[in-house]
Design a protein around this motif. Structure first.
Motif, PDB file in Angstrom:
ATOM      1  N   PRO A 253       0.824  -1.125   0.047  1.00 38.09           N
ATOM      2  CA  PRO A 253       0.029   0.080  -0.136  1.00 38.09           C
ATOM      3  C   PRO A 253       0.813   1.245   0.130  1.00 38.09           C
ATOM      4  O   PRO A 253       0.388   2.359  -0.642  1.00 38.09           O
ATOM      5  CB  PRO A 253      -0.839   0.030   1.199  1.00 38.09           C
ATOM      6  N   ALA A 254       1.877   1.289   0.648  1.00 39.71           N
ATOM      7  CA  ALA A 254       2.699   2.631   0.730  1.00 39.71           C
ATOM      8  C   ALA A 254       3.915   2.541  -0.371  1.00 39.71           C
ATOM      9  O   ALA A 254       4.735   3.389  -0.112  1.00 39.71           O
ATOM     10  CB  ALA A 254       3.146   2.647   2.328  1.00 39.71           C
ATOM     11  N   ILE A 255       3.808   1.807  -1.472  1.00 42.24           N
ATOM     12  CA  ILE A 255       4.952   1.816  -2.209  1.00 42.24           C
ATOM     13  C   ILE A 255       5.167   3.203  -2.849  1.00 42.24           C
ATOM     14  O   ILE A 255       6.288   3.517  -3.018  1.00 42.24           O
ATOM     15  CB  ILE A 255       4.648   0.886  -3.497  1.00 42.24           C
ATOM     16  N   ASP A 256       4.104   4.042  -3.339  1.00 37.37           N
ATOM     17  CA  ASP A 256       4.458   5.246  -3.621  1.00 37.37           C
ATOM     18  C   ASP A 256       5.120   6.183  -2.569  1.00 37.37           C
ATOM     19  O   ASP A 256       6.240   7.108  -3.205  1.00 37.37           O
ATOM     20  CB  ASP A 256       3.108   6.174  -3.951  1.00 37.37           C
TER      21      ASP A 256
ATOM     22  N   ARG B  31      13.036   7.181  -1.174  1.00 38.05           N
ATOM     23  CA  ARG B  31      14.106   6.867  -2.144  1.00 38.05           C
ATOM     24  C   ARG B  31      14.715   7.879  -2.890  1.00 38.05           C
ATOM     25  O   ARG B  31      15.871   8.146  -3.140  1.00 38.05           O
ATOM     26  CB  ARG B  31      13.809   5.496  -2.528  1.00 38.05           C
ATOM     27  N   LEU B  32      13.593   8.515  -3.670  1.00 39.20           N
ATOM     28  CA  LEU B  32      14.042   9.775  -4.587  1.00 39.20           C
ATOM     29  C   LEU B  32      14.799  10.804  -3.944  1.00 39.20           C
ATOM     30  O   LEU B  32      15.499  11.453  -4.215  1.00 39.20           O
ATOM     31  CB  LEU B  32      12.885  10.151  -5.423  1.00 39.20           C
ATOM     32  N   ARG B  33      14.004  11.210  -2.611  1.00 42.61           N
ATOM     33  CA  ARG B  33      14.465  12.275  -1.870  1.00 42.61           C
ATOM     34  C   ARG B  33      16.001  11.902  -1.235  1.00 42.61           C
ATOM     35  O   ARG B  33      17.062  12.720  -1.538  1.00 42.61           O
ATOM     36  CB  ARG B  33      13.690  12.574  -0.632  1.00 42.61           C
ATOM     37  N   ASP B  34      16.310  10.702  -1.196  1.00 43.21           N
ATOM     38  CA  ASP B  34      17.660  10.113  -0.597  1.00 43.21           C
ATOM     39  C   ASP B  34      18.633  10.287  -1.519  1.00 43.21           C
ATOM     40  O   ASP B  34      19.822  10.591  -1.514  1.00 43.21           O
ATOM     41  CB  ASP B  34      17.433   8.878  -0.011  1.00 43.21           C
ATOM     42  N   ALA B  35      18.183   9.602  -2.742  1.00 45.87           N
ATOM     43  CA  ALA B  35      19.179   9.703  -4.087  1.00 45.87           C
ATOM     44  C   ALA B  35      19.477  11.137  -4.390  1.00 45.87           C
ATOM     45  O   ALA B  35      20.517  11.371  -4.940  1.00 45.87           O
ATOM     46  CB  ALA B  35      18.391   9.090  -5.227  1.00 45.87           C
TER      47      ALA B  35
ATOM     48  N   ASN C 132      11.066  -6.731   4.633  1.00 47.28           N
ATOM     49  CA  ASN C 132      11.099  -5.914   5.735  1.00 47.28           C
ATOM     50  C   ASN C 132      10.441  -4.646   5.158  1.00 47.28           C
ATOM     51  O   ASN C 132       9.655  -3.702   6.082  1.00 47.28           O
ATOM     52  CB  ASN C 132      12.417  -5.451   6.158  1.00 47.28           C
ATOM     53  N   ILE C 133      10.563  -4.262   3.943  1.00 49.70           N
ATOM     54  CA  ILE C 133       9.835  -3.018   3.358  1.00 49.70           C
ATOM     55  C   ILE C 133       8.513  -3.211   2.917  1.00 49.70           C
ATOM     56  O   ILE C 133       7.437  -2.339   3.178  1.00 49.70           O
ATOM     57  CB  ILE C 133      10.653  -2.569   1.984  1.00 49.70           C
TER      58      ILE C 133
END
Length: 183
Positions: free
Chosen positions: A59-62, A68-72, A149-150
């Motif tokens: 459910p929280a994939i988006d 991950r985009l912010r981290d990148a 885990n994700i």
């Protein structure tokens, strides 16, 4: 890292037990998986492609893709991740013989390997191949991709609690299914 550290005499005494979720210690990764993870064009769509390689749909994939985009985008993050695929100037240096996973044969630290049945980033039998060398190792399978885990933290947490309970209790069998799953 946990599997490799368990083979180091100067470090292993510090570890009472270790669990590796989809971490092979280096070998048994698929070429296709390595190639698919090694390219990233910076777009939302491509980050979603990468996350789907790692996880089941959840459910929280988006939200996870956005994180991950912010981290990148953090300074140095992308370069650090991409650097793993770069050649080093030491390629011509004599290579040491890597005895892993055979080096696990002397490890007495209890080890647990969690293998996702739908993980296409590693060879399907990686955990059993490692366990053949490690007398202190147990294999657990979970109905998941590479990073349960994700995408399924509740099942992963329940499995980890089972593993910790068995490690503390000194169970002697080598193959286990995750709670609520079958082999």
């Amino acid at each position: 890292m946990a599997l490799r550290a368990a083979t180091l005499p100067w470090f292993s005494w510090r570890v009472s037990a270790a669990v590796s979720i989809s971490g092979t210690g280096g070998p048994y990764r698929t070429r296709e998986g390595l190639a698919a993870l090694s390219r990233f064009d910076g777009s939302h769509a491509d980050m979603l492609r990468i996350v789907r390689l790692l996880t089941d749909n959840f459910p929280a994939i988006d939200d996870h893709v956005e994180l991950r985009l912010r981290d990148a985008c953090n300074p140095g993050h992308y370069r650090a991740v991409a650097a793993a695929g770069l050649a080093t100037p030491f390629e011509s240096a004599p290579k040491h013989r890597d005895d892993y996973p055979r080096s696990l044969r002397t490890v007495r630290t209890p080890l647990a390997l969690v293998s996702g049945r739908q993980d296409n980033l590693v060879e399907p039998d990686w955990a059993h191949r490692i366990a053949e060398h490690a007398p202190s190792c147990k294999v657990y399978e979970i109905d998941a991709r590479h990073s349960p885990n994700i995408s399924d933290p509740e099942t992963t947490a329940a499995l980890l609690l089972t593993i910790v309970g068995e490690l503390e209790g000194g169970a002697a069998t080598h193959d286990h299914a995750a709670p609520g799953t079958s082999r």
